[in-house]
Design a protein around this motif. Structure first.
Motif, PDB file in Angstrom:
ATOM      1  N   GLY A  17       0.787  -1.218   0.000  1.00 13.69           N
ATOM      2  CA  GLY A  17       0.000   0.000   0.000  1.00 13.69           C
ATOM      3  C   GLY A  17       0.823   1.272   0.000  1.00 13.69           C
ATOM      4  N   ASP A  18       0.144   2.359   0.267  1.00 12.91           N
ATOM      5  CA  ASP A  18       0.709   3.707   0.195  1.00 12.91           C
ATOM      6  C   ASP A  18       1.159   4.151   1.581  1.00 12.91           C
ATOM      7  N   TRP A  19       2.460   4.153   1.808  1.00 16.30           N
ATOM      8  CA  TRP A  19       3.012   4.541   3.111  1.00 16.30           C
ATOM      9  C   TRP A  19       3.097   6.055   3.285  1.00 16.30           C
ATOM     10  N   SER A  20       2.771   6.806   2.255  1.00 16.75           N
ATOM     11  CA  SER A  20       2.959   8.258   2.327  1.00 16.75           C
ATOM     12  C   SER A  20       1.667   9.012   2.604  1.00 16.75           C
ATOM     13  N   THR A  21       0.518   8.310   2.696  1.00 21.79           N
ATOM     14  CA  THR A  21      -0.746   8.986   2.970  1.00 21.79           C
ATOM     15  C   THR A  21      -1.500   8.254   4.072  1.00 21.79           C
ATOM     16  N   CYS A  22      -2.588   8.894   4.536  1.00 23.09           N
ATOM     17  CA  CYS A  22      -3.310   8.356   5.687  1.00 23.09           C
ATOM     18  C   CYS A  22      -4.728   8.906   5.709  1.00 23.09           C
ATOM     19  N   HIS A  23      -5.503   8.397   6.629  1.00 20.73           N
ATOM     20  CA  HIS A  23      -6.847   8.900   6.926  1.00 20.73           C
ATOM     21  C   HIS A  23      -6.689   9.995   7.983  1.00 20.73           C
TER      22      HIS A  23
ATOM     23  N   ALA B  35     -11.930  12.280   4.965  1.00 22.10           N
ATOM     24  CA  ALA B  35     -10.717  11.568   5.363  1.00 22.10           C
ATOM     25  C   ALA B  35      -9.459  12.125   4.718  1.00 22.10           C
ATOM     26  N   LYS B  36      -9.604  13.081   3.802  1.00 28.86           N
ATOM     27  CA  LYS B  36      -8.413  13.676   3.188  1.00 28.86           C
ATOM     28  C   LYS B  36      -8.216  15.148   3.551  1.00 28.86           C
ATOM     29  N   TYR B  37      -9.239  15.785   4.120  1.00 28.42           N
ATOM     30  CA  TYR B  37      -9.128  17.215   4.375  1.00 28.42           C
ATOM     31  C   TYR B  37      -8.315  17.537   5.628  1.00 28.42           C
TER      32      TYR B  37
ATOM     33  N   THR C  50      -4.431   8.118  -0.305  1.00 29.15           N
ATOM     34  CA  THR C  50      -4.864   9.519  -0.316  1.00 29.15           C
ATOM     35  C   THR C  50      -6.183   9.729   0.420  1.00 29.15           C
ATOM     36  N   ASN C  51      -7.138   8.822   0.199  1.00 26.05           N
ATOM     37  CA  ASN C  51      -8.481   9.018   0.720  1.00 26.05           C
ATOM     38  C   ASN C  51      -9.155   7.651   0.786  1.00 26.05           C
TER      39      ASN C  51
END
Length: 486
Positions: A256-262, A314-316, A464-465
């Motif tokens: 998965g994407d280790w650079s983004t989160c909720h 979840a992205k804002y 990202t989201n």
């Protein structure tokens, strides 16, 4: 070989318990290791609102397993197909979702909730969060997310715990799992710390369901960026990445994407705005599509009405983290204030600023009054008149910069309100790589014998989201799958 149990599950949240129940139903002996004790048990699941996204055919089908409610007779619940679910998942993750994991999630979310309901978990329609009361006394649900746990996250964990007791699962609290035991290339156990002592437990299979690394400021800074060290941790303080690190140490590949989160908009000034066991999810501020967001310069910086809240909230948090001082303000007037979620905007200790004029409000916010006035005036003057309807993307936009695409209402009627928000991190999207059965994979794509993964530790579904409610759904679906083969 002497085993303490057939299966060890690390983590006593929604995903871990789903795995444990599936294994116990097959006659497997199960130990669940949970770091928390008493009110701190349950991981992030305890802090959720309990919303769970499933595909369904409407109210009649949902009534087959949700709790009865007199309001059902006057409620409209639009259908939500698997195709819509998958399209939402692909859209909000910008196509970076794993297609095989996604297909399993959308197909099995409803059957898995029915299975959990059959075991004893209680579900209901989420009137206060996902429906609007209409003037004629009826209710209309919106946004594809309609079902949640009775009692929210606290009820979810309590119900899971009761099922675990009935199925004979051995839930051991106060155990912090630290390492995996490997023999002849297979994972055969876990090393945990309990009451200051190291304990080694052995099993045929180990299921990792211990959450992400969002509670580690060091790992956040390393993988998400330096500013993330200052984010507020919404949920458990125990998700510091111990078992992700342990999995990588025995050869698991990153997934998965280790650079983004909720991450969400979170009460900035509440004195206990991290890991609050009493208020849990009520520190979110999620009625922002009905107002405007300004930063400490008094300027808007995003499209509050780009989509339903379920697809943007979840992205804002990340966007607010990037503002000066990692601080912003949700602004409403007397006309929009009554539309806000009572559970969030009327909670004990809510950070609320109120004034009779915009200039007075700006002084309380400590933002430039002239700039705030210009921002509001420009926003109000650019609104394209159309009926306001929060149940649909109504096209009532403000053609300013940035635009507001839906639900634009003038900020014009005193008194005026501002709610200070910062970034609250929920969970990280990167984790271990696994297949659709929950088996942990190594760098060559081969399963690591004896090791499975589910929940927030499993990377690949989100980037990202994410669509609101899909996290609990994924934990249950992939947890059940892991437990089925453990």
């Amino acid at each position: 070989m002497q085993h303490d149990a057939d299966v060890i599950v690390v983590g006593g949240g929604n995903a871990g318990f789903s795995a444990a129940h599936a294994a116990a139903e097959r006659g497997r002996s199960v130990i669940v290791l949970e770091r928390g004790e008493g009110p701190t048990a349950g991981g992030n699941s305890f802090f959720t609102a309990g919303a769970t996204r499933i595909a369904h055919e409407g109210l009649a089908q949902l009534q087959e397993f949700v709790e009865p409610d007199d309001r059902h007779a006057v409620s409209t619940v639009p259908t939500y197909s698997e195709q819509e679910y998958l399209a939402d998942l692909e859209r909000v993750t910008e196509g970076r979702n794993d297609p095989e994991l996604s297909a399993v999630l959308v197909a099995e979310a409803q059957p898995t909730l029915r299975w959990l309901a059959g075991l004893g978990l209680r579900y209901r329609l989420m009137y206060e969060r996902q429906a609007y009361a209409r003037p004629d006394g009826t209710y209309l649900f919106w946004g594809g997310l309609h079902v949640g746990n009775v009692g929210g996250g606290e009820g979810l964990v309590a119900d899971h715990t009761a099922v675990a007791a009935r199925l004979g699962e051995d839930v051991r609290y106060g155990h912090r799992a630290l390492e995996l035991v490997v023999e002849d290339g297979a994972v055969v156990g876990v090393v945990a710390e309990h009451a200051g002592e190291r304990v080694t437990l052995r099993a045929e299979s180990v299921v990792l369901a211990a959450g992400g690394f969002e509670a580690s400021a060091e790992l956040r800074a390393e993988h998400l960026g330096e500013r993330w060290a200052a984010a507020k941790v919404r949920g458990t303080a125990f998700n510091v990445g111990d078992m992700i690190t342990a999995g990588l140490a025995v050869g698991a590949a990153k997934g998965g994407d280790w650079s983004t989160c909720h991450s969400v908009q979170w009460d900035a000034f509440h004195p206990r705005n991290e890991g609050n066991l009493e208020l849990t999810n009520r520190l979110t501020r999620q009625s922002y599509p009905l107002g405007i967001l300004v930063n400490t310069d008094g300027r808007r910086f995003l499209d509050e009405g780009a989509d339903f809240r379920n697809y943007t909230y979840a992205k804002y948090g990340k966007v607010i983290l990037e503002q000066p001082g990692s601080l912003a303000f949700q602004v409403f007037d007397a006309a929009t204030r009554p539309l806000l979620r009572a559970e969030e905007y009327e909670m004990p200790g809510v950070s609320e600023l109120c004034a009779g004029t915009l200039e007075e409000l700006a002084a309380l916010m400590e933002v430039p009054a002239e700039q705030l006035r210009r921002t509001v005036e420009d926003f109000n003057a650019s609104i394209v008149e159309a009926p306001l309807d929060p149940t649909v993307k109504d096209g009532r936009r403000s053609e300013t910069t940035p635009p507001k695409s839906n639900w634009a209402s003038a900020i014009a009627q005193a008194p005026f309100y501002a709610y200070p928000v910062t970034c609250g991190i929920t969970f990280t999207f990167g984790g271990l790589k696994g297949d659709t059965e929950g088996r942990v994979l190594d760098a060559q794509g081969a399963p690591i014998t004896g090791l499975l993964v589910c929940g927030e530790m499993l990377g690949g579904l989100f980037s990202t989201n994410y669509p609101g409610g899909s996290g609990l759904a994924a934990g249950a679906v992939l947890g059940r799958r892991a437990g089925t083969i453990a």
